[in-house]
Motif scaffolding. Structure first.
Motif, mmCIF file in Angstrom:
data_model
loop_
_atom_site.group_PDB
_atom_site.id
_atom_site.type_symbol
_atom_site.label_atom_id
_atom_site.label_comp_id
_atom_site.label_asym_id
_atom_site.label_seq_id
_atom_site.Cartn_x
_atom_site.Cartn_y
_atom_site.Cartn_z
ATOM 1 N N PRO A 199 0.731 -1.240 0.100
ATOM 2 C CA PRO A 199 0.095 0.011 -0.090
ATOM 3 C C PRO A 199 0.820 1.328 0.005
ATOM 4 C CG PRO A 199 -0.909 -1.470 1.678
ATOM 5 C CD PRO A 199 0.425 -2.050 0.902
ATOM 6 N N VAL A 200 2.125 1.124 0.204
ATOM 7 C CA VAL A 200 2.921 2.397 0.304
ATOM 8 C C VAL A 200 4.149 2.164 -0.734
ATOM 9 C CG1 VAL A 200 2.588 3.207 2.808
ATOM 10 C CG2 VAL A 200 4.394 1.617 2.265
ATOM 11 N N GLY A 201 3.861 1.439 -1.711
ATOM 12 C CA GLY A 201 4.690 1.447 -3.024
ATOM 13 C C GLY A 201 5.448 0.233 -3.021
ATOM 14 N N SER A 202 6.454 -0.016 -4.079
ATOM 15 C CA SER A 202 7.160 -1.280 -4.228
ATOM 16 C C SER A 202 8.055 -1.595 -3.193
ATOM 17 C CB SER A 202 7.697 -1.265 -5.616
ATOM 18 O OG SER A 202 6.656 -1.201 -6.522
ATOM 19 N N LEU A 203 8.507 -2.736 -2.763
ATOM 20 C CA LEU A 203 9.566 -3.009 -2.016
ATOM 21 C C LEU A 203 10.397 -4.115 -2.706
ATOM 22 C CD1 LEU A 203 8.038 -3.787 1.633
ATOM 23 C CD2 LEU A 203 9.403 -2.003 0.916
ATOM 24 N N LYS A 204 11.716 -3.792 -2.724
ATOM 25 C CA LYS A 204 12.809 -4.507 -3.203
ATOM 26 C C LYS A 204 13.378 -5.455 -2.032
ATOM 27 C CE LYS A 204 17.005 -4.451 -6.128
ATOM 28 N NZ LYS A 204 17.995 -3.533 -6.751
ATOM 29 N N ILE A 205 13.186 -6.751 -2.130
ATOM 30 C CA ILE A 205 13.660 -7.686 -1.012
ATOM 31 C C ILE A 205 15.102 -8.418 -1.757
ATOM 32 C CG2 ILE A 205 13.141 -9.664 0.506
ATOM 33 C CD1 ILE A 205 10.170 -9.015 -0.274
ATOM 34 N N GLU A 206 16.123 -8.273 -0.953
ATOM 35 C CA GLU A 206 17.401 -9.036 -1.365
ATOM 36 C C GLU A 206 17.667 -10.032 -0.228
ATOM 37 O OE1 GLU A 206 20.374 -6.174 -2.257
ATOM 38 O OE2 GLU A 206 19.202 -5.091 -3.585
ATOM 39 N N GLY A 207 18.392 -11.238 -0.494
ATOM 40 C CA GLY A 207 18.624 -12.342 0.223
ATOM 41 C C GLY A 207 19.227 -13.407 -0.139
ATOM 42 N N SER A 208 19.449 -14.379 0.440
ATOM 43 C CA SER A 208 19.891 -15.618 0.189
ATOM 44 C C SER A 208 19.734 -16.683 1.244
ATOM 45 C CB SER A 208 21.511 -15.440 0.042
ATOM 46 O OG SER A 208 22.279 -15.328 1.312
ATOM 47 N N ARG A 209 20.215 -17.841 1.235
ATOM 48 C CA ARG A 209 19.996 -18.749 2.345
ATOM 49 C C ARG A 209 20.498 -18.357 3.611
ATOM 50 N NH1 ARG A 209 23.232 -22.705 -0.989
ATOM 51 N NH2 ARG A 209 21.168 -23.668 -1.113
ATOM 52 N N GLU A 210 21.459 -17.271 3.566
ATOM 53 C CA GLU A 210 22.089 -16.807 5.101
ATOM 54 C C GLU A 210 20.997 -15.989 5.565
ATOM 55 O OE1 GLU A 210 24.441 -16.701 1.916
ATOM 56 O OE2 GLU A 210 24.671 -18.458 2.849
ATOM 57 N N GLY A 211 20.120 -15.392 4.890
ATOM 58 C CA GLY A 211 18.827 -14.567 5.320
ATOM 59 C C GLY A 211 18.728 -13.273 4.586
ATOM 60 N N ILE A 212 17.906 -12.394 5.015
ATOM 61 C CA ILE A 212 17.276 -11.226 4.179
ATOM 62 C C ILE A 212 18.463 -10.389 4.341
ATOM 63 C CG2 ILE A 212 15.746 -9.463 4.117
ATOM 64 C CD1 ILE A 212 14.698 -12.380 3.380
ATOM 65 N N SER A 213 18.790 -9.688 3.595
ATOM 66 C CA SER A 213 20.216 -8.607 3.505
ATOM 67 C C SER A 213 19.549 -7.327 3.371
ATOM 68 C CB SER A 213 21.214 -8.746 2.790
ATOM 69 O OG SER A 213 20.690 -9.210 1.301
ATOM 70 N N ALA A 214 18.180 -7.092 2.862
ATOM 71 C CA ALA A 214 18.103 -5.736 2.128
ATOM 72 C C ALA A 214 16.304 -5.768 1.949
ATOM 73 C CB ALA A 214 18.778 -5.006 1.289
ATOM 74 N N ILE A 215 15.817 -4.720 2.543
ATOM 75 C CA ILE A 215 14.231 -4.519 1.940
ATOM 76 C C ILE A 215 14.246 -3.258 1.892
ATOM 77 C CG2 ILE A 215 11.759 -4.438 2.516
ATOM 78 C CD1 ILE A 215 12.100 -7.337 4.055
ATOM 79 N N VAL A 216 14.166 -2.487 0.730
ATOM 80 C CA VAL A 216 14.116 -1.168 0.422
ATOM 81 C C VAL A 216 12.873 -0.602 -0.458
ATOM 82 C CG1 VAL A 216 16.428 -0.782 0.701
ATOM 83 C CG2 VAL A 216 15.469 -1.373 -1.510
ATOM 84 N N PHE A 217 12.395 0.379 -0.204
ATOM 85 C CA PHE A 217 11.396 1.008 -1.082
ATOM 86 C C PHE A 217 12.122 1.299 -2.340
ATOM 87 C CE2 PHE A 217 9.568 1.786 3.191
ATOM 88 C CZ PHE A 217 8.307 1.324 2.900
ATOM 89 N N SER A 218 11.423 0.845 -3.404
ATOM 90 C CA SER A 218 11.687 0.789 -4.887
ATOM 91 C C SER A 218 10.938 1.455 -5.862
ATOM 92 C CB SER A 218 11.945 -0.583 -5.376
ATOM 93 O OG SER A 218 12.601 -0.492 -6.479
ATOM 94 N N GLU A 219 11.517 2.246 -6.725
ATOM 95 C CA GLU A 219 10.691 2.914 -7.742
ATOM 96 C C GLU A 219 10.664 2.011 -8.977
ATOM 97 O OE1 GLU A 219 9.007 5.686 -6.909
ATOM 98 O OE2 GLU A 219 10.158 5.460 -5.100
ATOM 99 N N GLU A 220 11.159 0.889 -8.748
ATOM 100 C CA GLU A 220 11.014 -0.363 -10.080
ATOM 101 C C GLU A 220 9.804 -0.799 -9.977
ATOM 102 O OE1 GLU A 220 14.622 -2.595 -10.539
ATOM 103 O OE2 GLU A 220 15.544 -1.665 -8.871
ATOM 104 N N ALA A 221 9.163 -1.290 -11.130
ATOM 105 C CA ALA A 221 7.940 -1.891 -11.379
ATOM 106 C C ALA A 221 8.141 -3.378 -10.677
ATOM 107 C CB ALA A 221 7.382 -1.870 -12.442
ATOM 108 N N VAL A 222 7.195 -3.685 -10.246
ATOM 109 C CA VAL A 222 7.177 -5.271 -9.681
ATOM 110 C C VAL A 222 7.155 -6.140 -11.327
ATOM 111 C CG1 VAL A 222 6.055 -7.029 -8.820
ATOM 112 C CG2 VAL A 222 6.241 -4.956 -7.610
ATOM 113 N N PRO A 223 8.099 -6.877 -11.524
ATOM 114 C CA PRO A 223 8.178 -7.593 -12.682
ATOM 115 C C PRO A 223 6.891 -8.458 -12.830
ATOM 116 C CG PRO A 223 10.078 -7.834 -11.573
ATOM 117 C CD PRO A 223 9.172 -6.887 -10.610
#
Length: 157
Positions: free
Chosen positions: A9-33
């Motif tokens: 509801p507040v925009g797109s979120l970009k989630i980054e991570g691997s099997r080690e865990g979530i390393s970043a969650i940031v608001f993004s201007e990129e469209a959700v593919p």
């Protein structure tokens, strides 16, 4: 490193991570593919964030792997102790960290938090109750605090 995008509801979120865990969650201007394939390492984060936004989740059960200094890590751990629907001040955070004089350093570490929402830096406000800076923007901070509030709020975003 794997990446997923979700609409909120507040925009797109970009989630980054691997099997080690979530390393970043940031608001993004990129469209959700469209037809995005989400890796198993990120699917649980996507599910829990969607549950948070639909008011079905107030706490997260995910492995986090933010990158930062030892002091930043300490601040980010402290942020995770702020309960859903509650706020704290930068001064209270500094006091909880054991040194009231680290208020500026704690505020700086708060601003460098790479994992929005899961490490709830939006729950930190000024000592006077004012909404202070938020990397996602003050409108988003206001929305997130209202979303977590037990008191029904009007439309904010």
């Amino acid at each position: 490193m794997e990446i997923a995008f979700i609409n909120t509801p507040v925009g797109s979120l970009k989630i980054e991570g691997s099997r080690e865990g979530i390393s970043a969650i940031v608001f993004s201007e990129e469209a959700v593919p469209k037809n995005q394939k989400i890796s198993p390492h990120l699917q649980q984060a996507v599910d829990q964030i969607q549950q948070y936004f639909s008011k079905k989740r107030t706490a997260f059960d995910l492995k986090l792997a933010p990158k930062g200094t030892e002091f930043q890590q300490k601040v980010w751990k402290e942020l995770q102790t702020i309960p859903y629907g509650k706020t704290t001040s930068y001064q209270q955070m500094a006091n909880q960290l054991g040194d009231p004089k680290v208020i500026r350093a704690a505020a700086s570490a708060n601003g460098k938090n790479p994992i929005s929402i899961l490490i709830p830096c939006h729950r930190v406000i000024g000592s006077d109750g004012s909404l202070t800076g938020y990397a996602g923007g003050l409108l988003r901070k206001k929305w997130l605090l209202a979303h977590e509030s037990p008191v029904r709020q009007g439309k904010l975003f």
